[in-house]
Structures are given as C-alpha cells and as structure tokens.
Write a protein that holds these residues in place. Structure first.
Motif, PDB file in Angstrom:
ATOM      1  N   ALA A 116       0.818  -1.207   0.000  1.00  0.00           N
ATOM      2  CA  ALA A 116       0.000   0.000   0.000  1.00  0.00           C
ATOM      3  C   ALA A 116       0.857   1.265   0.000  1.00  0.00           C
ATOM      4  O   ALA A 116       0.470   2.298  -0.560  1.00  0.00           O
ATOM      5  CB  ALA A 116      -0.936  -0.003   1.204  1.00  0.00           C
ATOM      6  N   GLN A 117       2.032   1.178   0.629  1.00  0.00           N
ATOM      7  CA  GLN A 117       2.938   2.324   0.661  1.00  0.00           C
ATOM      8  C   GLN A 117       3.838   2.379  -0.571  1.00  0.00           C
ATOM      9  O   GLN A 117       4.416   3.426  -0.868  1.00  0.00           O
ATOM     10  CB  GLN A 117       3.799   2.266   1.926  1.00  0.00           C
ATOM     11  CG  GLN A 117       2.995   2.472   3.205  1.00  0.00           C
ATOM     12  CD  GLN A 117       3.775   2.099   4.451  1.00  0.00           C
ATOM     13  OE1 GLN A 117       4.683   1.268   4.414  1.00  0.00           O
ATOM     14  NE2 GLN A 117       3.411   2.707   5.583  1.00  0.00           N
ATOM     15  N   GLU A 143     -18.421  -7.810   7.858  1.00  0.00           N
ATOM     16  CA  GLU A 143     -17.403  -7.372   8.816  1.00  0.00           C
ATOM     17  C   GLU A 143     -17.400  -5.848   8.952  1.00  0.00           C
ATOM     18  O   GLU A 143     -17.567  -5.111   7.973  1.00  0.00           O
ATOM     19  CB  GLU A 143     -16.039  -7.894   8.340  1.00  0.00           C
ATOM     20  CG  GLU A 143     -14.877  -7.642   9.276  1.00  0.00           C
ATOM     21  CD  GLU A 143     -14.183  -6.331   8.987  1.00  0.00           C
ATOM     22  OE1 GLU A 143     -13.542  -5.804   9.920  1.00  0.00           O
ATOM     23  OE2 GLU A 143     -14.287  -5.818   7.843  1.00  0.00           O
ATOM     24  N   GLY A 144     -17.195  -5.374  10.193  1.00  0.00           N
ATOM     25  CA  GLY A 144     -17.380  -3.968  10.512  1.00  0.00           C
ATOM     26  C   GLY A 144     -16.486  -2.987   9.776  1.00  0.00           C
ATOM     27  O   GLY A 144     -16.936  -1.927   9.327  1.00  0.00           O
ATOM     28  N   GLN A 145     -15.198  -3.296   9.652  1.00  0.00           N
ATOM     29  CA  GLN A 145     -14.293  -2.400   8.928  1.00  0.00           C
ATOM     30  C   GLN A 145     -14.692  -2.318   7.457  1.00  0.00           C
ATOM     31  O   GLN A 145     -14.579  -1.264   6.830  1.00  0.00           O
ATOM     32  CB  GLN A 145     -12.849  -2.897   9.066  1.00  0.00           C
ATOM     33  CG  GLN A 145     -12.317  -2.939  10.483  1.00  0.00           C
ATOM     34  CD  GLN A 145     -11.828  -1.582  10.959  1.00  0.00           C
ATOM     35  OE1 GLN A 145     -11.690  -0.637  10.185  1.00  0.00           O
ATOM     36  NE2 GLN A 145     -11.576  -1.471  12.241  1.00  0.00           N
ATOM     37  N   THR A 189      -8.775  -6.781  12.202  1.00  0.00           N
ATOM     38  CA  THR A 189      -7.601  -6.199  11.558  1.00  0.00           C
ATOM     39  C   THR A 189      -7.062  -7.213  10.571  1.00  0.00           C
ATOM     40  O   THR A 189      -6.546  -8.257  10.961  1.00  0.00           O
ATOM     41  CB  THR A 189      -6.512  -5.849  12.590  1.00  0.00           C
ATOM     42  OG1 THR A 189      -7.040  -4.918  13.531  1.00  0.00           O
ATOM     43  CG2 THR A 189      -5.300  -5.254  11.899  1.00  0.00           C
ATOM     44  N   ASP A 190      -7.246  -6.920   9.312  1.00  0.00           N
ATOM     45  CA  ASP A 190      -6.782  -7.800   8.240  1.00  0.00           C
ATOM     46  C   ASP A 190      -6.197  -6.913   7.138  1.00  0.00           C
ATOM     47  O   ASP A 190      -6.209  -5.685   7.252  1.00  0.00           O
ATOM     48  CB  ASP A 190      -7.963  -8.644   7.734  1.00  0.00           C
ATOM     49  CG  ASP A 190      -7.533  -9.967   7.123  1.00  0.00           C
ATOM     50  OD1 ASP A 190      -6.322 -10.161   6.919  1.00  0.00           O
ATOM     51  OD2 ASP A 190      -8.402 -10.810   6.859  1.00  0.00           O
ATOM     52  N   ASP A 191      -5.706  -7.518   6.081  1.00  0.00           N
ATOM     53  CA  ASP A 191      -5.045  -6.745   5.030  1.00  0.00           C
ATOM     54  C   ASP A 191      -5.917  -5.610   4.485  1.00  0.00           C
ATOM     55  O   ASP A 191      -5.397  -4.566   4.082  1.00  0.00           O
ATOM     56  CB  ASP A 191      -4.636  -7.671   3.884  1.00  0.00           C
ATOM     57  CG  ASP A 191      -3.469  -8.586   4.252  1.00  0.00           C
ATOM     58  OD1 ASP A 191      -2.484  -8.096   4.819  1.00  0.00           O
ATOM     59  OD2 ASP A 191      -3.550  -9.796   3.966  1.00  0.00           O
ATOM     60  N   ASN A 232      -7.382   0.053   2.698  1.00  0.00           N
ATOM     61  CA  ASN A 232      -8.312   1.171   2.811  1.00  0.00           C
ATOM     62  C   ASN A 232      -7.636   2.432   3.329  1.00  0.00           C
ATOM     63  O   ASN A 232      -7.797   3.521   2.772  1.00  0.00           O
ATOM     64  CB  ASN A 232      -9.464   0.786   3.756  1.00  0.00           C
ATOM     65  CG  ASN A 232     -10.543  -0.027   3.082  1.00  0.00           C
ATOM     66  OD1 ASN A 232     -11.199   0.433   2.155  1.00  0.00           O
ATOM     67  ND2 ASN A 232     -10.739  -1.252   3.539  1.00  0.00           N
ATOM     68  N   ARG A 233      -6.891   2.293   4.413  1.00  0.00           N
ATOM     69  CA  ARG A 233      -6.300   3.468   5.057  1.00  0.00           C
ATOM     70  C   ARG A 233      -5.216   4.128   4.214  1.00  0.00           C
ATOM     71  O   ARG A 233      -5.092   5.359   4.196  1.00  0.00           O
ATOM     72  CB  ARG A 233      -5.701   3.075   6.409  1.00  0.00           C
ATOM     73  CG  ARG A 233      -6.726   2.733   7.473  1.00  0.00           C
ATOM     74  CD  ARG A 233      -6.011   2.307   8.747  1.00  0.00           C
ATOM     75  NE  ARG A 233      -6.945   1.937   9.811  1.00  0.00           N
ATOM     76  CZ  ARG A 233      -6.587   1.397  10.961  1.00  0.00           C
ATOM     77  NH1 ARG A 233      -5.285   1.173  11.212  1.00  0.00           N
ATOM     78  NH2 ARG A 233      -7.487   1.088  11.874  1.00  0.00           N
TER      79      ARG A 233
END
Length: 339
Positions: free
Chosen positions: A213-214, A242-244, A278-280, A285-286
């Motif tokens: 992602a970076q 899932e919530g996220q 907390t998954d990939d 997303n972030r």
C-alpha cells in the motif's frame, strides 16, 4: 491472526427517503418514475464461467503439500515461484514485489508480494487479494509442544490463494469487461499476540499489504474496489458483514452479499453485520483509499475464526469444496457483472 478489534455485533442504521415529484408514469419497459419521460436502461446479467471447486481444492492441497509457507523457508520460495509461473501461464502480467519488513521480534525479512494483472490497459479495475504466508508459531494450540511449530496455514492462507488461482484460470478462458488485479500478500500472519516477551508493536500484522500500500506495484495504482479473501475454505464456514468493511466500503459489502443471495449462498454469506477484524483490507483502505472489503469466516457462537485457527490442525481435513465454491462463484458473479 487478525485480531479481533471488536467481537460485538454491529448495528447498522439506514434511512430510506422517498421523494414525490408528481403523478407516476409507467413506461414501456416497465419502469415507473415521476414526471419524466426518460427510460431506465437495464443491462442483462452476464453469466460468469462455472467456478470449479475440484480445481480450487487441488490448488489448496498443492500449497498444503509444499508445507508451511513461513518467511525464509523453502516452501515459501516454492510457493512464490508456483504462483507467479501459474499466473503467467494464464496470460497475466505478473510482478513479484520485494520489500524488507521488520517483525515484532525485531527480525528483518524479505517479503514477496505477487501481483497479477488481467486486461492491464483497462482503466476500470477491481482488485482481488489474499495472503499466502503461514504463521510461524501455532500459539493457539492447546499442546505446549506445538506452540513453537509452524502452522500448516491451509484454511488460513492457502484457501484464499486457491480461490483466486481458480478465478485466474477462468479469466484466461473468458475475460471480464474490466481489468482485474490479483494481489497475493506476504507476511500477513507474523503478528504479535498479547503476552509475548517483546515490547508491544503497533501494526505488527499484515506487513506485506502495508508495504504494498505504501509502495504500489504501479505508480498511482487505483481500483474501483477490492475484495480480500481470508479463511474461505472451512467446513461450515459463515461470512458475516465485517465492521471495517462496512465502514470503508458498505456498498461493496452489499453488492457481494446480494450476489451471494442471488446464487443461493445465504447460508454461507450471512446478511448481518458482526465484528471488526484487523486484516489486510484495513491497510489497503487506510493507505490507498481503495474501498476494500474482507470475506472472512467467523464463528460468532464460539468466538473464533475457526476451530483450528493458528493450530497444528489447520490442515486439509478442514477444507470443504462447498465453501470454496460458494466464495469463488460469488466473487465471479461480482466481477463479471462489473461495468
């Protein structure tokens, strides 16, 4: 593995707004509108190829037979080679991305993400992803002697890769209208559990996806949305919203779960919100703003992902062809009907 942030059911509120614009009109195509003469164009459903569960099962077993894909192992290197060569044989443009990451125990590893692109010149794209690595320790195992052994990582890792490899095989035979990028992440499962002797490390999980992602494989890379698969081959698996995923990409969650319902897979894809993990997908997303969801199995009645999660028993005996089929066919329904 991916660390439940919250195992409390989420309640999602929605509001429906109805606007009256005058007397309704029914048009020749059956659509009803307010004071307007425009017709609504409905495109016919694209019938995707048949997802072959036997093939996905064989892809899962092939990885299991290689052994745990832990960092630095021969099985890890063999899996990277197999994935990249197989995806190339399906006509994909393949990049193996190298990057150095540091784990919570202060060890440095050469992570290898494998990215395969179909229709690389098409601007409109969807990203499909999974992790292929195995956890180096079975720290959930009840037997003390097993806790320092490497996890087989069959449902937790190999199953998601297998579904995507079978989708890639179908893409080779019948293209989608859009571009598809399959991203296979390394170093997802070398995260820090509570109670270790090392100082707490923030963001210790999902190191391969954080690196990607970076440092995208293509400058400025973007996709319409992403779908992450994790633990998608277990017997009796259930996939909640899932919530996220709801927070970052609620419309994509609905698109996928509605497709599953249309195909008759609501016994797998439970149309209820539950948990945050907390998954990939969280880092995708972030860090990239690509709206990405997680299809991840969870047994809310026993408060666990599945009974052999991070245990030596995560082997082929857990894998069910029906689950692989439900997930694979649902994802194909989505991508073949994406415009």
């Amino acid at each position: 593995m991916k660390l439940s942030i919250s195992k409390i059911g989420l309640v999602v509120f929605s509001a429906l707004f109805v606007f009256a614009c005058g007397p309704d009109e029914t048009h020749e195509n059956g659509t009803t509108t307010g004071n307007t003469t425009s017709l609504v164009e409905t495109k016919p459903r694209v019938v995707p190829p048949e997802f072959n569960a036997d093939s996905a099962y064989a892809f899962t077993k092939l990885q299991a037979d290689m052994g745990p894909r832990t960092p630095g192992s021969k099985a890890h290197a063999a899996t990277v080679k197999w994935m990249s060569e197989k995806l190339k044989s399906y006509g994909a443009t393949v990049v193996v991305q190298d990057g150095v990451v540091t784990t919570f125990d202060q060890k440095k590893w050469n992570a290898k993400n494998v990215i395969a692109s179909f229709n690389p010149d098409v601007k409109s794209r969807v990203m499909l992803c999974a992790h292929f690595d195995s956890r180096p320790f079975c720290d959930n195992d009840s037997l003390e002697a097993n806790k320092n052994k490497s996890c087989p990582g069959v449902n937790d890792g190999a199953s998601g890769v297998a579904v995507l490899m079978e989708i890639a095989r179908n893409l080779a035979a019948k293209n989608t209208a859009i571009g598809i990028d399959i991203v296979l992440f390394d170093m997802e499962d070398y995260g820090q559990h509570e109670g270790t002797k090392y100082p707490p490390m923030e963001n210790s999980w999902c190191l391969g996806s954080q690196y990607w992602a970076q440092n995208p494989h293509k400058p400025g890379y973007f996709a319409n949305f992403g779908i992450l698969l994790d633990m998608v081959g277990g017997k009796g698996a259930t996939f909640y919203k899932e919530g996220q995923s709801i927070y970052f990409a609620g419309n994509i969650v609905d698109k996928v779960w509605n497709s599953a319902s249309t195909l008759g897979y609501s016994n797998y894809f439970i149309p209820e919100p539950y948990g945050e993990f907390t998954d990939d997908h969280v880092y995708v997303n972030r860090l990239t703003n690509i709206p990405t969801i997680d299809i991840i199995s969870y047994d809310k009645y026993n408060s666990e992902f599945f009974s052999h999660h991070h245990k030596l028993g995560d082997d082929m005996s857990n894998i069910d062809k029906g689950t692989l089929k439900a997930v694979g066919q649902t994802v194909m329904e989505v991508i073949y009907n994406e415009k």
